[in-house]
Write an enzyme that holds these catalytic residues in place. Structure first.
Site, PDB file in Angstrom:
ATOM      1  N   CYS A  37      69.797  96.930  37.845  1.00  0.00           N
ATOM      2  CA  CYS A  37      69.210  96.131  36.923  1.00  0.00           C
ATOM      3  C   CYS A  37      70.282  95.905  35.697  1.00  0.00           C
ATOM      4  CB  CYS A  37      68.035  96.809  36.542  1.00  0.00           C
ATOM      5  SG  CYS A  37      66.807  96.556  37.677  1.00  0.00           S
ATOM      6  N   HIS A  78      61.784  79.810  32.931  1.00  0.00           N
ATOM      7  CA  HIS A  78      63.460  79.666  33.326  1.00  0.00           C
ATOM      8  C   HIS A  78      64.435  79.784  32.219  1.00  0.00           C
ATOM      9  CE1 HIS A  78      61.311  77.470  36.422  1.00  0.00           C
ATOM     10  NE2 HIS A  78      62.313  77.373  36.797  1.00  0.00           N
ATOM     11  N   GLU A 129      55.907  92.545  37.348  1.00  0.00           N
ATOM     12  CA  GLU A 129      57.437  92.175  37.623  1.00  0.00           C
ATOM     13  C   GLU A 129      57.814  92.021  39.103  1.00  0.00           C
ATOM     14  OE1 GLU A 129      61.095  93.873  35.329  1.00  0.00           O
ATOM     15  OE2 GLU A 129      61.068  94.922  37.184  1.00  0.00           O
TER      16      GLU A 129
END
Length: 145
Positions: A37, A78, A129
């Site tokens: 990550c 986005h 998530e």
């Protein structure tokens, strides 16, 4: 949209409003414990925002659903979350982890609610998530934004 029953916060308000939405965003966690990550990667986040109150506004809303979507979707969809001013690459408490993003969503919503005369409260933010991982943020009792 994912249809789901969310854990409900305990409250004594007459009205409880829930808004579901999703947004696609990328992030990275700049810490050695984050493993893969640490690299930029993206998610389609699913959020549920719970708002409570006893009074409605002049139009009969606790808050218009479109205002919640505008506050969150327009800001984060986005985007690279690390570039948002709520997050920092310097302080671990401000890395855009799911926990920090859920708290930021709560803060953004509550800051808006604080401007409303009838004073509704954001009770919780549920943020998924991945299909198997989610966070719930509820402010400590008595927390003011």
């Amino acid at each position: 949209m994912l249809q789901q029953i969310y854990p409900a916060p305990h409250h004594d308000y007459e009205f409880e409003l829930n808004k579901d939405m999703h947004f696609a965003a990328a992030h990275y966690i700049p810490h050695e414990d984050a493993g893969d990550c640490q690299n930029v990667h993206g998610h389609t986040y699913f959020a549920n925002i719970t708002i409570g109150g006893n009074e409605l506004d002049d139009s009969g809303f606790l808050i218009n659903f479109k205002h919640i979507k505008t506050l969150i979707h327009k800001r984060f969809d986005h985007s690279l979350l690390n570039k948002d001013n709520r997050f920092s690459d310097k302080e671990s408490m401000n890395f855009p982890t799911t926990e920090a993003v859920a708290k930021a969503v709560w803060e953004i919503v509550q800051e808006h609610l604080d401007t409303l005369e009838h004073q509704p409260r954001c009770l919780q933010v549920f943020l998924r998530e991945t299909p198997t991982s989610y966070v719930i943020y509820r402010p400590k009792k008595g927390r003011v934004s």
